[in-house]
Design a protein around this motif. Structure first.
Motif, PDB file in Angstrom:
ATOM      1  N   ILE A  42       0.835  -1.206   0.000  1.00 28.91           N
ATOM      2  CA  ILE A  42       0.000   0.000   0.000  1.00 28.91           C
ATOM      3  C   ILE A  42       0.870   1.257   0.000  1.00 28.91           C
ATOM      4  O   ILE A  42       0.540   2.249  -0.646  1.00 28.91           O
ATOM      5  N   LYS A  43       2.024   1.175   0.665  1.00 29.45           N
ATOM      6  CA  LYS A  43       2.938   2.333   0.654  1.00 29.45           C
ATOM      7  C   LYS A  43       3.378   2.685  -0.758  1.00 29.45           C
ATOM      8  O   LYS A  43       3.615   3.834  -1.080  1.00 29.45           O
ATOM      9  N   SER A  44       3.530   1.674  -1.601  1.00 30.02           N
ATOM     10  CA  SER A  44       4.038   1.922  -2.950  1.00 30.02           C
ATOM     11  C   SER A  44       2.928   2.295  -3.938  1.00 30.02           C
ATOM     12  O   SER A  44       3.186   2.520  -5.118  1.00 30.02           O
ATOM     13  N   LEU A  45       1.688   2.361  -3.470  1.00 30.78           N
ATOM     14  CA  LEU A  45       0.578   2.694  -4.382  1.00 30.78           C
ATOM     15  C   LEU A  45       0.557   4.170  -4.741  1.00 30.78           C
ATOM     16  O   LEU A  45       0.816   5.024  -3.894  1.00 30.78           O
ATOM     17  N   ASN A  46       0.209   4.457  -5.984  1.00 29.04           N
ATOM     18  CA  ASN A  46      -0.111   5.834  -6.369  1.00 29.04           C
ATOM     19  C   ASN A  46      -1.624   5.922  -6.475  1.00 29.04           C
ATOM     20  O   ASN A  46      -2.237   5.053  -7.077  1.00 29.04           O
ATOM     21  N   PRO A  47      -2.231   6.951  -5.883  1.00 32.77           N
ATOM     22  CA  PRO A  47      -3.696   7.005  -5.918  1.00 32.77           C
ATOM     23  C   PRO A  47      -4.242   7.111  -7.336  1.00 32.77           C
ATOM     24  O   PRO A  47      -3.586   7.663  -8.227  1.00 32.77           O
ATOM     25  N   TYR A  48      -5.420   6.579  -7.540  1.00 29.21           N
ATOM     26  CA  TYR A  48      -6.113   6.676  -8.824  1.00 29.21           C
ATOM     27  C   TYR A  48      -6.306   8.148  -9.176  1.00 29.21           C
ATOM     28  O   TYR A  48      -6.768   8.941  -8.359  1.00 29.21           O
ATOM     29  N   GLN A  49      -5.906   8.513 -10.381  1.00 30.91           N
ATOM     30  CA  GLN A  49      -6.072   9.901 -10.833  1.00 30.91           C
ATOM     31  C   GLN A  49      -7.288   9.982 -11.744  1.00 30.91           C
ATOM     32  O   GLN A  49      -7.228   9.562 -12.883  1.00 30.91           O
ATOM     33  N   GLY A  50      -8.361  10.513 -11.227  1.00 34.08           N
ATOM     34  CA  GLY A  50      -9.561  10.653 -12.040  1.00 34.08           C
ATOM     35  C   GLY A  50      -9.466  11.883 -12.920  1.00 34.08           C
ATOM     36  O   GLY A  50      -8.509  12.654 -12.807  1.00 34.08           O
ATOM     37  N   GLY A  51     -10.439  12.070 -13.788  1.00 27.99           N
ATOM     38  CA  GLY A  51     -10.511  13.308 -14.547  1.00 27.99           C
ATOM     39  C   GLY A  51     -10.742  14.439 -13.564  1.00 27.99           C
ATOM     40  O   GLY A  51     -11.393  14.266 -12.547  1.00 27.99           O
ATOM     41  N   LYS A  52     -10.184  15.597 -13.860  1.00 29.66           N
ATOM     42  CA  LYS A  52     -10.331  16.734 -12.954  1.00 29.66           C
ATOM     43  C   LYS A  52     -11.802  17.142 -12.874  1.00 29.66           C
ATOM     44  O   LYS A  52     -12.452  17.309 -13.907  1.00 29.66           O
ATOM     45  N   PRO A  53     -12.346  17.318 -11.686  1.00 29.48           N
ATOM     46  CA  PRO A  53     -13.750  17.736 -11.583  1.00 29.48           C
ATOM     47  C   PRO A  53     -13.959  19.147 -12.146  1.00 29.48           C
ATOM     48  O   PRO A  53     -13.077  20.008 -12.034  1.00 29.48           O
ATOM     49  N   ILE A  54     -15.118  19.375 -12.737  1.00 25.73           N
ATOM     50  CA  ILE A  54     -15.471  20.679 -13.308  1.00 25.73           C
ATOM     51  C   ILE A  54     -15.378  21.773 -12.235  1.00 25.73           C
ATOM     52  O   ILE A  54     -14.788  22.840 -12.460  1.00 25.73           O
ATOM     53  N   SER A  55     -15.912  21.479 -11.047  1.00 24.59           N
ATOM     54  CA  SER A  55     -15.937  22.494  -9.981  1.00 24.59           C
ATOM     55  C   SER A  55     -14.519  22.903  -9.581  1.00 24.59           C
ATOM     56  O   SER A  55     -14.264  24.059  -9.260  1.00 24.59           O
ATOM     57  N   GLU A  56     -13.590  21.933  -9.618  1.00 24.90           N
ATOM     58  CA  GLU A  56     -12.215  22.229  -9.223  1.00 24.90           C
ATOM     59  C   GLU A  56     -11.551  23.198 -10.207  1.00 24.90           C
ATOM     60  O   GLU A  56     -10.909  24.175  -9.810  1.00 24.90           O
ATOM     61  N   LEU A  57     -11.739  22.929 -11.507  1.00 27.87           N
ATOM     62  CA  LEU A  57     -11.119  23.800 -12.509  1.00 27.87           C
ATOM     63  C   LEU A  57     -11.735  25.198 -12.462  1.00 27.87           C
ATOM     64  O   LEU A  57     -11.027  26.211 -12.587  1.00 27.87           O
ATOM     65  N   LYS A  58     -13.055  25.259 -12.249  1.00 29.09           N
ATOM     66  CA  LYS A  58     -13.715  26.570 -12.134  1.00 29.09           C
ATOM     67  C   LYS A  58     -13.125  27.358 -10.973  1.00 29.09           C
ATOM     68  O   LYS A  58     -12.840  28.546 -11.083  1.00 29.09           O
ATOM     69  N   ARG A  59     -12.931  26.663  -9.843  1.00 29.84           N
ATOM     70  CA  ARG A  59     -12.384  27.294  -8.649  1.00 29.84           C
ATOM     71  C   ARG A  59     -10.959  27.766  -8.905  1.00 29.84           C
ATOM     72  O   ARG A  59     -10.604  28.905  -8.620  1.00 29.84           O
ATOM     73  N   GLU A  60     -10.143  26.891  -9.507  1.00 24.84           N
ATOM     74  CA  GLU A  60      -8.729  27.214  -9.697  1.00 24.84           C
ATOM     75  C   GLU A  60      -8.511  28.379 -10.647  1.00 24.84           C
ATOM     76  O   GLU A  60      -7.640  29.199 -10.439  1.00 24.84           O
ATOM     77  N   LEU A  61      -9.292  28.403 -11.724  1.00 28.53           N
ATOM     78  CA  LEU A  61      -9.019  29.402 -12.758  1.00 28.53           C
ATOM     79  C   LEU A  61     -10.074  30.505 -12.816  1.00 28.53           C
ATOM     80  O   LEU A  61      -9.998  31.396 -13.652  1.00 28.53           O
ATOM     81  N   GLY A  62     -11.063  30.436 -11.934  1.00 36.50           N
ATOM     82  CA  GLY A  62     -12.124  31.434 -11.947  1.00 36.50           C
ATOM     83  C   GLY A  62     -12.904  31.424 -13.254  1.00 36.50           C
ATOM     84  O   GLY A  62     -13.364  32.461 -13.717  1.00 36.50           O
ATOM     85  N   LEU A  63     -13.054  30.232 -13.845  1.00 41.14           N
ATOM     86  CA  LEU A  63     -13.782  30.138 -15.116  1.00 41.14           C
ATOM     87  C   LEU A  63     -15.278  29.957 -14.848  1.00 41.14           C
ATOM     88  O   LEU A  63     -15.676  29.367 -13.847  1.00 41.14           O
ATOM     89  N   ASP A  64     -16.101  30.476 -15.732  1.00 40.98           N
ATOM     90  CA  ASP A  64     -17.546  30.274 -15.602  1.00 40.98           C
ATOM     91  C   ASP A  64     -17.985  29.017 -16.326  1.00 40.98           C
ATOM     92  O   ASP A  64     -18.918  28.348 -15.928  1.00 40.98           O
ATOM     93  N   GLU A  65     -17.297  28.742 -17.422  1.00 45.32           N
ATOM     94  CA  GLU A  65     -17.716  27.599 -18.229  1.00 45.32           C
ATOM     95  C   GLU A  65     -16.584  26.614 -18.423  1.00 45.32           C
ATOM     96  O   GLU A  65     -15.483  26.997 -18.830  1.00 45.32           O
ATOM     97  N   VAL A  66     -16.875  25.383 -18.117  1.00 49.39           N
ATOM     98  CA  VAL A  66     -15.878  24.332 -18.289  1.00 49.39           C
ATOM     99  C   VAL A  66     -16.524  23.160 -19.017  1.00 49.39           C
ATOM    100  O   VAL A  66     -17.662  22.796 -18.728  1.00 49.39           O
ATOM    101  N   VAL A  67     -15.809  22.598 -19.964  1.00 51.43           N
ATOM    102  CA  VAL A  67     -16.293  21.404 -20.664  1.00 51.43           C
ATOM    103  C   VAL A  67     -15.407  20.236 -20.237  1.00 51.43           C
ATOM    104  O   VAL A  67     -14.189  20.278 -20.404  1.00 51.43           O
ATOM    105  N   LYS A  68     -16.038  19.205 -19.663  1.00 49.50           N
ATOM    106  CA  LYS A  68     -15.263  18.057 -19.211  1.00 49.50           C
ATOM    107  C   LYS A  68     -15.423  16.897 -20.181  1.00 49.50           C
ATOM    108  O   LYS A  68     -16.533  16.397 -20.383  1.00 49.50           O
ATOM    109  N   LEU A  69     -14.300  16.531 -20.799  1.00 48.42           N
ATOM    110  CA  LEU A  69     -14.285  15.391 -21.728  1.00 48.42           C
ATOM    111  C   LEU A  69     -13.219  14.419 -21.222  1.00 48.42           C
ATOM    112  O   LEU A  69     -12.340  14.003 -21.957  1.00 48.42           O
TER     113      LEU A  69
END
Ligand SMILES: *Cc1c(COP(=O)(O)O)cnc(C)c1O
Length: 353
Positions: free
Chosen positions: A7-34
Motif C-alpha cells: 500500500i505504501k508503494s501505491l499511487n492514488p487513482y487519478q480521475g478526470g479533474k472535476p469541473i468544480s475544481e477547474l472553475k475554482r482554480e481558474l475562476g472560469l464560468d464555463e468548463v467542458v469536461k471530456l
C-alpha cells in the motif's frame, strides 16, 4: 504504524479533474469536461422521475440484496439472479474479484499494457505480482497473454473495448483466448463499453466457460456515472463468494432505482449510442483536419496523438477544457461530448496547436 509495503508503494487513482475544481482554480464560468467517459446527454426523464419518486426512502437502508434490480437484470439478460453481483460501480466488483482470487504475494495477475488503471491498482494493493503483457497496436495481444499464463496465474483482466485506447477485440478472438486458458483460471471480461459495440458475448458463454466473469456498468452508455452502479455476471459459485466479501449495502437505493429505470429506457440508450457514433466521427474528422492521428475507437472516447501531451493538456485546461492524460506517450484521451462540446473543443485545440 505498520503500513503494508504494497500500500505504501501505491499511487492514488487519478480521475478526470472535476469541473468544480477547474472553475475554482481558474475562476472560469464555463468548463467542458471530456475526461471521464461519462455520457454527455442529459439524464433520462424516466430515470429522473423514478429517482424523485423514491427520495423519501433515503432515510432507510437500501435492499442489501438488490432484489428488484437483480430481477430486472436477470429478465434483461436471460440469466439467473444468483449469477448477478451488484457493485458500487463495476470498479467495486473488479476489486472484489481481485481480493477473491489473489491469495499471496507470489500470485500473478495478467493484464495488458495500456489497459484500465484499476487492474494494476487492485493487483498492487494486494501485494500480488502484475504480469503486464505488451500491447500490439495499442490493443491486447491475446496470444501473448495466453502464453503468459503460469501455475501462479490467479486472475486475468481483459477490457473490451479497452480503456484508454478504445481498441476492440472480436468475439472470435475472445473465445479463442478462452479456449486456451485453463478453466481453473478466472478471466474477467470488463465490458464497460459493451453497449457501444456489436459484441454478442454475454451470459450464454458462462455455461461454456465457468471461469468467465463479465462486468458491466450503468456509468457509461446508461448515463449514471454519479450514482455508482455496475454488475457482474458469473457462475453462481463465483457470485456466491463475491457476495460474502462485499459490503452489506454496497449499492444505494437511489442507484438501484435509477438502474432499473435506465434498463427500461431503451430509447435513451439508443439515442446515446447514436449520438456517440456521430461524436466519434466528428472528433476523428476534426483530428484528421488538424493533421493529428488518433486510435480508431469502439468506445465513447478517443485517444489522440499530439507532440507534447502535457503542454496541450495544460493549455486546454486554461481554456476550460478537461481531457485526460494517459499512459501512452504523447496521447490524450478525449471523451465524446455533445456536438456543441466537440465543436468548441476542436476549435480550442486548433487554436492551441
Ligand atoms: C469506466 C470503466 C469501468 C467502471 O466504471 P464504474 O463507474 O466503476 O462502473 C470499468 N472498466 C473500464 C475499462 C472502464 O473504462
Amino acid at each position: 504504524m505498520n503500513i503494508s509495503p504494497a500500500i505504501k508503494s501505491l499511487n492514488p487513482y487519478q480521475g478526470g479533474k472535476p469541473i468544480s475544481e477547474l472553475k475554482r482554480e481558474l475562476g472560469l464560468d464555463e468548463v467542458v469536461k471530456l475526461a471521464s467517459n461519462e455520457n454527455p446527454n442529459p439524464l433520462s426523464d424516466k430515470v429522473k422521475a423514478a429517482i424523485i419518486a423514491q427520495l423519501d426512502e433515503i432515510g432507510r437502508y437500501p435492499d442489501g440484496n438488490g432484489f428488484e434490480l437483480k430481477q430486472a437484470l436477470s429478465d434483461f439478460l436471460g440469466c439467473e439472479q444468483t449469477q448477478i453481483t451488484l457493485g458500487n460501480g463495476s470498479n467495486d466488483i473488479l476489486e472484489l474479484l481481485a481480493r477473491l482470487f489473489v491469495c499471496d504475494a507470489s500470485d500473478e495477475v495478467i493484464f495488458s499494457q495500456y489497459s484500465f488503471v484499476v487492474y494494476p491498482l487492485a493487483t498492487q494493493a494486494l501485494g500480488a505480482k502484475a504480469v503486464v503483457v505488451p500491447s500490439v497496436d495499442f490493443g491486447h495481444n491475446l496470444e501473448a497473454m495466453a502464453l503468459a499464463v503460469t501455475d501462479k496465474t490467479k486472475l486475468i483482466f481483459i477490457a473490451n473495448p479497452n480503456n484508454p485506447t478504445g481498441t476492440y477485440l472480436s468475439d472470435e478472438a475472445i473465445l479463442a483466448f478462452m479456449d486456451k486458458v485453463p478453466s481453473t483460471i478466472p478471466v474477467v471480461l470488463d465490458q464497460a463499453y459493451f453497449e457501444y459495440t456489436a459484441s454478442k458475448i454475454g451470459v450464454e458463454m458462462i455455461e461454456k466457460y465457468p471461469n468467465l466473469i463479465i462486468t458491466r456498468t450503468f456509468s457509461k452508455a446508461y448515463g449514471l456515472a454519479g450514482l455508482r452502479v455496475g454488475y457482474s455476471i458469473s457462475s453462481v459459485e463465483i457470485a456466491d463468494y463475491v457476495n460474502r466479501l462485499r459490503q452489506p449495502f454496497n449499492v444505494n437505493h437511489i442507484a438501484q432505482t435509477a438502474a432499473i429505470a435506465a434498463l427500461a429506457d431503451e430509447d435513451f440508450l439508443q439515442k446515446s449510442i447514436l449520438s456517440n457514433r456521430q461524436g466519434l466521427r466528428q472528433l476523428a474528422n476534426g483530428f484528421e483536419a488538424l493533421g493529428l492521428s488518433s486510435i480508431a475507437s469502439s468506445a465513447n472516447f478517443v485517444a489522440v496523438k499530439v507532440t507534447d501531451a502535457n503542454a496541450v493538456y495544460q493549455q486546454l485546461l486554461q481554456k476550460g477544457f478537461i481531457v485526460r492524460p494517459v499512459e501512452m506517450p504523447n496521447y490524450l484521451r478525449v471523451t465524446v461530448g455533445t456536438k456543441t462540446e466537440n465543436t468548441s473543443f476542436l476549435e480550442a485545440l486548433k487554436f492551441i496547436l
